[in-house]
Motif scaffolding. Structure first.
Motif, PDB file in Angstrom:
ATOM      1  N   HIS A   1      -4.682   1.728   1.866  1.00 19.39           N
ATOM      2  CA  HIS A   1      -3.452   2.492   2.099  1.00 19.39           C
ATOM      3  C   HIS A   1      -3.662   3.919   1.587  1.00 19.39           C
ATOM      4  CE1 HIS A   1      -1.258  -0.976   3.437  1.00 19.39           C
ATOM      5  NE2 HIS A   1      -1.490  -1.631   2.302  1.00 19.39           N
ATOM      6  N   CYS A   2      -3.490   4.887   2.469  1.00 16.54           N
ATOM      7  CA  CYS A   2      -3.872   6.266   2.140  1.00 16.54           C
ATOM      8  C   CYS A   2      -3.028   6.886   1.029  1.00 16.54           C
ATOM      9  CB  CYS A   2      -3.776   7.152   3.383  1.00 16.54           C
ATOM     10  SG  CYS A   2      -4.826   6.598   4.749  1.00 16.54           S
ATOM     11  N   LYS A   3      -1.810   6.382   0.829  1.00 16.54           N
ATOM     12  CA  LYS A   3      -0.868   7.048  -0.073  1.00 16.54           C
ATOM     13  C   LYS A   3      -0.682   6.332  -1.407  1.00 16.54           C
ATOM     14  CE  LYS A   3      -0.051  10.337   2.869  1.00 16.54           C
ATOM     15  NZ  LYS A   3      -0.553  11.716   2.611  1.00 16.54           N
ATOM     16  N   ILE A   4      -1.475   5.306  -1.666  1.00 16.75           N
ATOM     17  CA  ILE A   4      -1.408   4.652  -2.971  1.00 16.75           C
ATOM     18  C   ILE A   4      -2.758   4.029  -3.294  1.00 16.75           C
ATOM     19  CG2 ILE A   4      -0.582   2.417  -2.090  1.00 16.75           C
ATOM     20  CD1 ILE A   4       1.230   2.372  -4.654  1.00 16.75           C
ATOM     21  N   ASP A   5      -3.130   4.088  -4.561  1.00 18.29           N
ATOM     22  CA  ASP A   5      -4.416   3.550  -4.978  1.00 18.29           C
ATOM     23  C   ASP A   5      -4.288   2.054  -5.240  1.00 18.29           C
ATOM     24  OD1 ASP A   5      -7.079   3.714  -5.502  1.00 18.29           O
ATOM     25  OD2 ASP A   5      -6.911   4.937  -7.313  1.00 18.29           O
ATOM     26  N   SER A   6      -5.435   1.396  -5.360  1.00 19.62           N
ATOM     27  CA  SER A   6      -5.447  -0.044  -5.613  1.00 19.62           C
ATOM     28  C   SER A   6      -6.642  -0.381  -6.487  1.00 19.62           C
ATOM     29  CB  SER A   6      -5.506  -0.822  -4.295  1.00 19.62           C
ATOM     30  OG  SER A   6      -5.461  -2.207  -4.532  1.00 19.62           O
ATOM     31  N   TYR A   7      -6.403  -0.522  -7.793  1.00 17.60           N
ATOM     32  CA  TYR A   7      -7.476  -0.942  -8.686  1.00 17.60           C
ATOM     33  C   TYR A   7      -7.693  -2.448  -8.578  1.00 17.60           C
ATOM     34  CZ  TYR A   7      -6.814   3.639 -10.941  1.00 17.60           C
ATOM     35  OH  TYR A   7      -6.711   4.985 -11.200  1.00 17.60           O
ATOM     36  N   SER A   8      -6.594  -3.200  -8.640  1.00 16.34           N
ATOM     37  CA  SER A   8      -6.676  -4.654  -8.575  1.00 16.34           C
ATOM     38  C   SER A   8      -7.104  -5.111  -7.192  1.00 16.34           C
ATOM     39  CB  SER A   8      -5.314  -5.260  -8.923  1.00 16.34           C
ATOM     40  OG  SER A   8      -5.295  -6.642  -8.653  1.00 16.34           O
ATOM     41  N   ALA A   9      -7.843  -6.211  -7.153  1.00 22.58           N
ATOM     42  CA  ALA A   9      -8.202  -6.819  -5.865  1.00 22.58           C
ATOM     43  C   ALA A   9      -7.058  -7.657  -5.315  1.00 22.58           C
ATOM     44  CB  ALA A   9      -9.447  -7.683  -6.026  1.00 22.58           C
ATOM     45  N   PHE A  10      -5.939  -7.763  -6.068  1.00 24.22           N
ATOM     46  CA  PHE A  10      -4.779  -8.521  -5.624  1.00 24.22           C
ATOM     47  C   PHE A  10      -3.659  -7.637  -5.075  1.00 24.22           C
ATOM     48  CE2 PHE A  10      -6.699 -11.482  -8.685  1.00 24.22           C
ATOM     49  CZ  PHE A  10      -6.612 -12.693  -8.010  1.00 24.22           C
ATOM     50  N   PHE A  11      -3.353  -6.517  -5.769  1.00 29.51           N
ATOM     51  CA  PHE A  11      -2.201  -5.689  -5.433  1.00 29.51           C
ATOM     52  C   PHE A  11      -2.567  -4.214  -5.469  1.00 29.51           C
ATOM     53  CE2 PHE A  11      -0.472  -9.527  -7.414  1.00 29.51           C
ATOM     54  CZ  PHE A  11       0.525  -9.908  -6.530  1.00 29.51           C
ATOM     55  N   ASP A  12      -1.751  -3.386  -4.808  1.00 30.02           N
ATOM     56  CA  ASP A  12      -1.894  -1.944  -4.999  1.00 30.02           C
ATOM     57  C   ASP A  12      -1.306  -1.590  -6.367  1.00 30.02           C
ATOM     58  OD1 ASP A  12       0.953  -1.249  -4.828  1.00 30.02           O
ATOM     59  OD2 ASP A  12       0.794  -1.561  -2.670  1.00 30.02           O
ATOM     60  N   ASN A  13      -1.480  -0.338  -6.791  1.00 31.51           N
ATOM     61  CA  ASN A  13      -1.113   0.037  -8.151  1.00 31.51           C
ATOM     62  C   ASN A  13       0.386  -0.013  -8.434  1.00 31.51           C
ATOM     63  OD1 ASN A  13      -3.809   0.400  -8.574  1.00 31.51           O
ATOM     64  ND2 ASN A  13      -3.717   2.596  -9.020  1.00 31.51           N
ATOM     65  N   GLY A  14       1.188   0.030  -7.397  1.00 25.78           N
ATOM     66  CA  GLY A  14       2.627  -0.095  -7.597  1.00 25.78           C
ATOM     67  C   GLY A  14       3.144  -1.500  -7.398  1.00 25.78           C
ATOM     68  N   GLY A  15       2.259  -2.398  -6.963  1.00 23.88           N
ATOM     69  CA  GLY A  15       2.685  -3.756  -6.662  1.00 23.88           C
ATOM     70  C   GLY A  15       3.523  -3.860  -5.406  1.00 23.88           C
ATOM     71  N   PHE A  16       3.455  -2.829  -4.550  1.00 26.71           N
ATOM     72  CA  PHE A  16       4.257  -2.825  -3.327  1.00 26.71           C
ATOM     73  C   PHE A  16       3.681  -3.752  -2.254  1.00 26.71           C
ATOM     74  CE2 PHE A  16       4.634   1.656  -5.001  1.00 26.71           C
ATOM     75  CZ  PHE A  16       5.896   1.489  -5.553  1.00 26.71           C
ATOM     76  N   SER A  17       2.372  -3.850  -2.216  1.00 30.48           N
ATOM     77  CA  SER A  17       1.723  -4.703  -1.215  1.00 30.48           C
ATOM     78  C   SER A  17       0.571  -5.434  -1.874  1.00 30.48           C
ATOM     79  CB  SER A  17       1.202  -3.864  -0.039  1.00 30.48           C
ATOM     80  OG  SER A  17       0.199  -2.968  -0.473  1.00 30.48           O
ATOM     81  N   GLN A  18       0.145  -6.521  -1.254  1.00 25.76           N
ATOM     82  CA  GLN A  18      -0.970  -7.271  -1.810  1.00 25.76           C
ATOM     83  C   GLN A  18      -2.032  -7.523  -0.760  1.00 25.76           C
ATOM     84  OE1 GLN A  18       1.775 -11.015  -2.376  1.00 25.76           O
ATOM     85  NE2 GLN A  18      -0.348 -11.675  -2.606  1.00 25.76           N
ATOM     86  N   THR A  19      -3.224  -7.761  -1.240  1.00 30.55           N
ATOM     87  CA  THR A  19      -4.338  -8.090  -0.359  1.00 30.55           C
ATOM     88  C   THR A  19      -4.258  -9.570  -0.006  1.00 30.55           C
ATOM     89  OG1 THR A  19      -5.873  -8.753  -2.114  1.00 30.55           O
ATOM     90  CG2 THR A  19      -5.724  -6.385  -1.620  1.00 30.55           C
ATOM     91  N   GLU A  20      -5.254 -10.058   0.692  1.00 29.29           N
ATOM     92  CA  GLU A  20      -5.308 -11.473   1.076  1.00 29.29           C
ATOM     93  C   GLU A  20      -5.951 -12.343   0.004  1.00 29.29           C
ATOM     94  OE1 GLU A  20      -7.839 -11.939   4.501  1.00 29.29           O
ATOM     95  OE2 GLU A  20      -9.284 -10.476   3.733  1.00 29.29           O
ATOM     96  N   LEU A  21      -6.317 -11.762  -1.146  1.00 29.17           N
ATOM     97  CA  LEU A  21      -7.103 -12.508  -2.126  1.00 29.17           C
ATOM     98  C   LEU A  21      -6.378 -13.744  -2.642  1.00 29.17           C
ATOM     99  CD1 LEU A  21      -9.550 -12.933  -3.888  1.00 29.17           C
ATOM    100  CD2 LEU A  21      -8.656 -11.234  -5.494  1.00 29.17           C
ATOM    101  N   ASP A  22      -5.141 -13.605  -3.058  1.00 26.57           N
ATOM    102  CA  ASP A  22      -4.420 -14.754  -3.608  1.00 26.57           C
ATOM    103  C   ASP A  22      -4.305 -15.873  -2.577  1.00 26.57           C
ATOM    104  OD1 ASP A  22      -2.936 -16.084  -5.669  1.00 26.57           O
ATOM    105  OD2 ASP A  22      -1.093 -15.590  -4.611  1.00 26.57           O
ATOM    106  N   VAL A  23      -4.059 -15.519  -1.332  1.00 26.66           N
ATOM    107  CA  VAL A  23      -3.966 -16.517  -0.258  1.00 26.66           C
ATOM    108  C   VAL A  23      -5.293 -17.242  -0.095  1.00 26.66           C
ATOM    109  CG1 VAL A  23      -3.654 -16.839   2.223  1.00 26.66           C
ATOM    110  CG2 VAL A  23      -2.121 -15.316   0.968  1.00 26.66           C
ATOM    111  N   LYS A  24      -6.393 -16.478  -0.078  1.00 28.88           N
ATOM    112  CA  LYS A  24      -7.719 -17.082   0.083  1.00 28.88           C
ATOM    113  C   LYS A  24      -8.039 -18.044  -1.058  1.00 28.88           C
ATOM    114  CE  LYS A  24      -9.046 -15.010   3.882  1.00 28.88           C
ATOM    115  NZ  LYS A  24      -9.280 -15.790   5.126  1.00 28.88           N
ATOM    116  N   LEU A  25      -7.669 -17.675  -2.279  1.00 31.60           N
ATOM    117  CA  LEU A  25      -7.927 -18.546  -3.424  1.00 31.60           C
ATOM    118  C   LEU A  25      -7.094 -19.813  -3.346  1.00 31.60           C
ATOM    119  CD1 LEU A  25      -8.050 -15.910  -6.321  1.00 31.60           C
ATOM    120  CD2 LEU A  25      -9.979 -16.978  -5.162  1.00 31.60           C
ATOM    121  N   LYS A  26      -5.832 -19.668  -2.970  1.00 27.46           N
ATOM    122  CA  LYS A  26      -4.958 -20.840  -2.888  1.00 27.46           C
ATOM    123  C   LYS A  26      -5.377 -21.768  -1.743  1.00 27.46           C
ATOM    124  CE  LYS A  26      -0.793 -19.293  -5.272  1.00 27.46           C
ATOM    125  NZ  LYS A  26      -1.450 -18.314  -6.117  1.00 27.46           N
TER     126      LYS A  26
END
Length: 286
Positions: free
Chosen positions: A159-184
């Motif tokens: 996402h061009c307008k927000i950074d994402s350190y975590s492999a789960f969520f962007d830095n604001g927690g507004f959106s998440q990647t597919e990682l949690d779904v893949k693990l579950k």
């Protein structure tokens, strides 16, 4: 009488076989995932955002895979995947230098407030050199890190307008990647985290994994930090939150602990097996 005992014996042996297979699968799969965070060219010593000694994590990660790959139900590689004009780049902020900070403001939907808007969130953003730009060699995985065609790749920071350190969520927690779904999907209970960088992407990934209910291990010598001060504080905070900080030399103990439930269940079948054999022998031949 002989027929009844023989049938009991046959049914018992079939049950034993099924239980042995089930418990063996539990030990082999272990419901453990290995997470390899951002081991990309951009973070190696020759990359656009080099992490000191970042290349030294590669043989450690490769060693973990070589020794314990059969115990991982899933191996996931996260990949920083930035727009060329990403908001985290110092080049996009007039008068700002790399490694300085700025405040980014967002509304309640996670939209960046670039002009007038209802500000709901203020996020402190470290401004980085341009790095890990998608579809460039800089963003590719390190060529000498062990990979398999069964590994899952999770992209982040796209996402061009927000950074994402975590492999789960962007830095604001507004959106998440597919990682949690893949693990579950794989019923993962424990994650072993490695990669770059310890004080940013590994740190935030570990914290989110813990918050999501996973049993979390960070292999410290399979990571490196950007700065000593932030690395020390990150390790301290992770320990305080119940995240396990281990060394690769301890992985044998860790993996044994994580699979011991299955091992104990498997060997608990043996006394039952021996009892059935003994009782059947007595009934048949005495």
């Amino acid at each position: 009488m002989f027929y009844i005992v023989q049938r009991i014996y046959e049914v018992s042996m079939r049950c034993f076989g099924v239980l042995f297979i089930i418990t063996s699968l539990q030990v082999i799969s272990g419901r453990i995932a290995l997470l390899v965070i951002d081991v990309q060219n951009c973070f190696l010593p020759t990359g656009s955002l080099p992490v000191n000694d970042g290349d030294q994590v590669i043989p450690v990660i490769n060693g973990i895979r070589q020794q314990y790959d059969n115990l991982f139900s899933l191996v996931v590689f996260s990949q920083d995947w930035h727009c060329s004009d990403h908001i985290s780049f110092a080049s996009q902020h007039d008068g700002k230098n790399s490694y300085s900070t700025t405040i980014l403001q967002y509304d309640n939907t996670g939209k960046l407030c670039e002009s007038t808007c209802d500000v709901q969130y203020n996020l402190t953003q470290v401004l980085w050199p341009d790095h890990c730009i998608k579809n460039t060699t800089d963003a590719e995985f390190a060529v000498n890190v062990t990979r398999s065609n069964t590994d899952v790749i999770v992209k982040k920071g796209y996402h061009c307008k927000i950074d994402s350190y975590s492999a789960f969520f962007d830095n604001g927690g507004f959106s998440q990647t597919e990682l949690d779904v893949k693990l579950k999907e794989k019923d993962i209970k424990s994650v072993i985290i490695t990669g770059l960088a310890l004080d940013y992407c590994v740190f935030y990934t570990a914290k989110d994994a813990k918050r999501l209910g996973y049993n979390v291990y960070v292999v410290q010598d399979a990571t490196r930090g950007v700065e000593e001060g932030t690395t020390v504080s990150a390790v301290r905070e992770m320990k305080d939150q119940g995240i396990n900080i281990v060394q690769s030399s301890e992985m044998s103990r860790v993996m044994q602990q994580l699979t011991s439930a299955g091992i104990l269940l498997r060997y608990s079948v043996y006394p039952w097996y021996i009892s059935v054999i003994g009782i059947t022998h007595i009934l048949l031949y005495h």
